[in-house]
Design a protein around this motif. Sequence first.
Motif, PDB file in Angstrom:
ATOM      1  N   MET A 131       0.855  -1.167   0.000  1.00 41.12           N
ATOM      2  CA  MET A 131       0.000   0.000   0.000  1.00 41.12           C
ATOM      3  C   MET A 131       0.904   1.235   0.000  1.00 41.12           C
ATOM      4  O   MET A 131       1.811   1.361   0.813  1.00 41.12           O
ATOM      5  N   SER A 132       0.632   2.134  -0.928  1.00 45.96           N
ATOM      6  CA  SER A 132       1.463   3.327  -1.044  1.00 45.96           C
ATOM      7  C   SER A 132       1.078   4.360   0.016  1.00 45.96           C
ATOM      8  O   SER A 132       0.032   4.253   0.670  1.00 45.96           O
ATOM      9  N   THR A 133       1.914   5.331   0.177  1.00 44.90           N
ATOM     10  CA  THR A 133       1.670   6.396   1.151  1.00 44.90           C
ATOM     11  C   THR A 133       0.420   7.188   0.773  1.00 44.90           C
ATOM     12  O   THR A 133      -0.364   7.583   1.637  1.00 44.90           O
ATOM     13  N   ASN A 134       0.220   7.385  -0.511  1.00 44.58           N
ATOM     14  CA  ASN A 134      -0.951   8.131  -0.985  1.00 44.58           C
ATOM     15  C   ASN A 134      -2.239   7.384  -0.652  1.00 44.58           C
ATOM     16  O   ASN A 134      -3.232   7.990  -0.221  1.00 44.58           O
ATOM     17  N   ASP A 135      -2.241   6.070  -0.834  1.00 45.20           N
ATOM     18  CA  ASP A 135      -3.418   5.268  -0.502  1.00 45.20           C
ATOM     19  C   ASP A 135      -3.695   5.301   1.000  1.00 45.20           C
ATOM     20  O   ASP A 135      -4.842   5.398   1.438  1.00 45.20           O
ATOM     21  N   LYS A 136      -2.646   5.205   1.784  1.00 42.74           N
ATOM     22  CA  LYS A 136      -2.781   5.253   3.244  1.00 42.74           C
ATOM     23  C   LYS A 136      -3.349   6.602   3.682  1.00 42.74           C
ATOM     24  O   LYS A 136      -4.244   6.678   4.537  1.00 42.74           O
ATOM     25  N   PHE A 137      -2.852   7.678   3.077  1.00 42.92           N
ATOM     26  CA  PHE A 137      -3.321   9.021   3.386  1.00 42.92           C
ATOM     27  C   PHE A 137      -4.798   9.164   3.024  1.00 42.92           C
ATOM     28  O   PHE A 137      -5.595   9.722   3.792  1.00 42.92           O
ATOM     29  N   GLU A 138      -5.174   8.663   1.867  1.00 40.79           N
ATOM     30  CA  GLU A 138      -6.566   8.726   1.421  1.00 40.79           C
ATOM     31  C   GLU A 138      -7.485   7.925   2.351  1.00 40.79           C
ATOM     32  O   GLU A 138      -8.581   8.367   2.696  1.00 40.79           O
ATOM     33  N   GLU A 139      -7.039   6.772   2.795  1.00 37.36           N
ATOM     34  CA  GLU A 139      -7.813   5.941   3.720  1.00 37.36           C
ATOM     35  C   GLU A 139      -8.013   6.653   5.061  1.00 37.36           C
ATOM     36  O   GLU A 139      -9.103   6.647   5.624  1.00 37.36           O
ATOM     37  N   ASP A 140      -6.942   7.289   5.561  1.00 40.31           N
ATOM     38  CA  ASP A 140      -7.054   8.046   6.813  1.00 40.31           C
ATOM     39  C   ASP A 140      -8.034   9.209   6.680  1.00 40.31           C
ATOM     40  O   ASP A 140      -8.816   9.489   7.591  1.00 40.31           O
ATOM     41  N   LEU A 141      -7.996   9.889   5.558  1.00 32.14           N
ATOM     42  CA  LEU A 141      -8.934  10.993   5.329  1.00 32.14           C
ATOM     43  C   LEU A 141     -10.379  10.506   5.296  1.00 32.14           C
ATOM     44  O   LEU A 141     -11.277  11.159   5.839  1.00 32.14           O
ATOM     45  N   GLN A 142     -10.615   9.373   4.690  1.00 28.95           N
ATOM     46  CA  GLN A 142     -11.966   8.832   4.643  1.00 28.95           C
ATOM     47  C   GLN A 142     -12.442   8.419   6.034  1.00 28.95           C
ATOM     48  O   GLN A 142     -13.608   8.627   6.380  1.00 28.95           O
ATOM     49  N   GLU A 143     -11.548   7.849   6.849  1.00 30.73           N
ATOM     50  CA  GLU A 143     -11.904   7.494   8.233  1.00 30.73           C
ATOM     51  C   GLU A 143     -12.260   8.736   9.041  1.00 30.73           C
ATOM     52  O   GLU A 143     -13.249   8.755   9.772  1.00 30.73           O
ATOM     53  N   GLN A 144     -11.454   9.774   8.905  1.00 30.45           N
ATOM     54  CA  GLN A 144     -11.709  11.014   9.631  1.00 30.45           C
ATOM     55  C   GLN A 144     -13.019  11.656   9.170  1.00 30.45           C
ATOM     56  O   GLN A 144     -13.767  12.202   9.970  1.00 30.45           O
ATOM     57  N   SER A 145     -13.280  11.581   7.880  1.00 28.70           N
ATOM     58  CA  SER A 145     -14.530  12.124   7.348  1.00 28.70           C
ATOM     59  C   SER A 145     -15.736  11.380   7.901  1.00 28.70           C
ATOM     60  O   SER A 145     -16.744  11.983   8.266  1.00 28.70           O
TER      61      SER A 145
END
Length: 124
Positions: free
Chosen positions: A1-15
Amino acid sequence: MSTNDKFEEDLQEQSAELKKLMSSDTGLTGYLKVGFSSRLGWVMVFAYALAIILTGFIFWTGYEFFTAAPEHQLFWAVCLILVFNSQVAIKTWIFFETGRTHTAKEIRRMEVRLAQRLGAKELS
């Protein structure tokens, strides 16, 4: 999993968490009820009762001011101003205390969420 995917997943969790928090907010009445849930809930009840009593005094002193003889109007004007300032002070305290309690409750929620997140990341 790339850093960008991890960042996107974290943003969706926070949302998703933010949406859940926003849906649980009950508006102004829910915000004002928080003040009664602290250890000083009985003081809050007393402050609201005092604010209601002071409202009655405001109407009474205002009526007396407008119906008094000119030589007594200064007395009733001073009484009206004092009662009005007292009510403003009581209401200001109520809203400050409610805000303090609400902020403390939110900080506790964030601490619990942070502890849950740190616990979940340690397990994985």
